[in-house]
Design an enzyme around this catalytic site. Sequence first.
Site, PDB file in Angstrom:
ATOM      1  N   LEU A   1       0.840  -1.209   0.000  1.00 56.85           N
ATOM      2  CA  LEU A   1       0.000   0.000   0.000  1.00 56.85           C
ATOM      3  C   LEU A   1       0.867   1.248   0.000  1.00 56.85           C
ATOM      4  CD1 LEU A   1      -2.905  -0.919   2.462  1.00 56.85           C
ATOM      5  CD2 LEU A   1      -2.843  -1.029  -0.027  1.00 56.85           C
TER       6      LEU A   1
ATOM      7  N   GLY B   1       2.878   1.781   8.827  1.00 54.48           N
ATOM      8  CA  GLY B   1       4.021   0.900   9.076  1.00 54.48           C
ATOM      9  C   GLY B   1       3.700  -0.203  10.062  1.00 54.48           C
TER      10      GLY B   1
ATOM     11  N   SER C   1       1.965  -6.438   8.947  1.00 57.75           N
ATOM     12  CA  SER C   1       0.635  -6.287   8.330  1.00 57.75           C
ATOM     13  C   SER C   1      -0.155  -7.593   8.251  1.00 57.75           C
ATOM     14  CB  SER C   1       0.771  -5.688   6.934  1.00 57.75           C
ATOM     15  OG  SER C   1       1.417  -6.612   6.098  1.00 57.75           O
TER      16      SER C   1
ATOM     17  N   SER D   1      -7.226  -2.338  11.215  1.00 57.36           N
ATOM     18  CA  SER D   1      -7.550  -3.469  10.343  1.00 57.36           C
ATOM     19  C   SER D   1      -8.891  -4.078  10.727  1.00 57.36           C
ATOM     20  CB  SER D   1      -6.456  -4.527  10.476  1.00 57.36           C
ATOM     21  OG  SER D   1      -6.871  -5.738   9.876  1.00 57.36           O
TER      22      SER D   1
ATOM     23  N   HIS E   1      -9.185  -6.963  11.248  1.00 59.92           N
ATOM     24  CA  HIS E   1      -8.900  -8.068  12.174  1.00 59.92           C
ATOM     25  C   HIS E   1      -9.087  -7.676  13.641  1.00 59.92           C
ATOM     26  CE1 HIS E   1      -8.180 -10.639   8.871  1.00 59.92           C
ATOM     27  NE2 HIS E   1      -7.463  -9.666   8.313  1.00 59.92           N
TER      28      HIS E   1
ATOM     29  N   TYR F   1      -2.095 -10.080  15.663  1.00 61.75           N
ATOM     30  CA  TYR F   1      -2.103  -8.906  14.781  1.00 61.75           C
ATOM     31  C   TYR F   1      -3.347  -8.048  15.059  1.00 61.75           C
ATOM     32  CZ  TYR F   1      -2.907  -6.400  10.364  1.00 61.75           C
ATOM     33  OH  TYR F   1      -3.181  -5.441   9.418  1.00 61.75           O
TER      34      TYR F   1
ATOM     35  N   LYS G   1      -3.748  -4.171  16.643  1.00 64.75           N
ATOM     36  CA  LYS G   1      -4.494  -3.064  16.037  1.00 64.75           C
ATOM     37  C   LYS G   1      -5.548  -2.537  17.019  1.00 64.75           C
ATOM     38  CE  LYS G   1      -2.358  -2.887  12.078  1.00 64.75           C
ATOM     39  NZ  LYS G   1      -1.529  -1.714  11.729  1.00 64.75           N
TER      40      LYS G   1
ATOM     41  N   ARG H   1     -14.556 -13.933  -0.112  1.00 63.09           N
ATOM     42  CA  ARG H   1     -14.539 -13.022   1.046  1.00 63.09           C
ATOM     43  C   ARG H   1     -14.275 -11.582   0.616  1.00 63.09           C
ATOM     44  NH1 ARG H   1     -10.188 -11.296   4.156  1.00 63.09           N
ATOM     45  NH2 ARG H   1     -10.850 -10.422   6.169  1.00 63.09           N
TER      46      ARG H   1
HETATM   47  C1  15L Z   1      -5.141  -7.086   6.763  1.00 58.89           C
HETATM   48  O1  15L Z   1      -5.193  -6.420   7.794  1.00 58.89           O
HETATM   49  C2  15L Z   1      -3.852  -7.381   6.110  1.00 58.89           C
HETATM   50  O2  15L Z   1      -2.906  -6.346   6.286  1.00 58.89           O
HETATM   51  C3  15L Z   1      -4.001  -7.721   4.646  1.00 58.89           C
HETATM   52  O3  15L Z   1      -2.804  -8.336   4.208  1.00 58.89           O
HETATM   53  C4  15L Z   1      -5.189  -8.648   4.389  1.00 58.89           C
HETATM   54  O4  15L Z   1      -4.959  -9.892   4.932  1.00 58.89           O
HETATM   55  C5  15L Z   1      -6.438  -8.048   4.975  1.00 58.89           C
HETATM   56  O5  15L Z   1      -6.266  -7.693   6.319  1.00 58.89           O
HETATM   57  C6  15L Z   1      -7.665  -8.958   4.859  1.00 58.89           C
HETATM   58  O6  15L Z   1      -8.333  -9.188   5.864  1.00 58.89           O
HETATM   59  O7  15L Z   1      -7.951  -9.409   3.757  1.00 58.89           O
END
Ligand code: 15L
Length: 268
Positions: A16, A73, A76, A112, A114, A137, A141, A175
Amino acid sequence: MTFAKPVLLTGAAGALGSWLRPQLLARYGALISSDIAPIEAPLPGETFVQCDLADGVAVERLVSQAGPIVHFGGQSVEAPFHRIMASNILGTYNMFESARRNSNKRIVFASSNHVIGFHETTTRLDAESVMKPDGYYGVSKAFGENLASLYVDKHGLEIACLRIGTSIPEPKDARHLATWLAYDDLLSLIDACLTAPELGFEVIYGASANDRGWWDNSKTRYVRWTPKDNAERFAAKLLPNGDQRDQNDIAVRFQGGPFCSQNYDRQN
Ligand code: 15L
């Protein structure tokens, strides 16, 4: 629009970041790019600073030269906890704390999806939905979002947390028809955050206007952003026979997809 000091982009060597560098430079006139990894060559008008986010002194030096921060940064994807801790937990602390000390008020933070990955795909979410991280991860976040909330409430920073879905050139699987964020929509989202006349703590889902999307941004308080693209234009190509996935598969049932099924060993 121009700012008194150059925009700082972290994560500049990532996928990105590499796409954003020329775009941010063209829009705002001056850019400081940074990453732990080198880039091939800075563009005219761009300054590149190699920096490890876990190194507080280096981050402070970097931030002191910059104005608004686009913090992309860090790690990810899912990784062992200690790696996530250094780049995403300590790294985000170093970034926000340096911003506070140097009066860089405005930050766009790449959070994210996530953070909320363990919500089922049948649930529609908004900025007030509870966090349900789907890995270390996602937890990092969630930490970043909570730290942002603290730095806004206690120190008056202005931080937009973008819960980015899947920002890639084209959706690649079923997805992504829900999670895709087209690059042009990502850019307009960052721009809306950097130029909003007023900003406090804001959580915004970063997804295009996907017919199959799960996320509702109607409660944003400061940022007005209307995504334009829609992953549905790829649906016929990706799912020529319709969606035949097993809806009980962990990676299908939950919004975080494969991040949820990774290391999943719950028995009940
Ligand atoms: C993210 O947070 C990741 O950085 C990216 O690589 C993808 O995996 C994305 O989520 C996702 O959920 O598709």
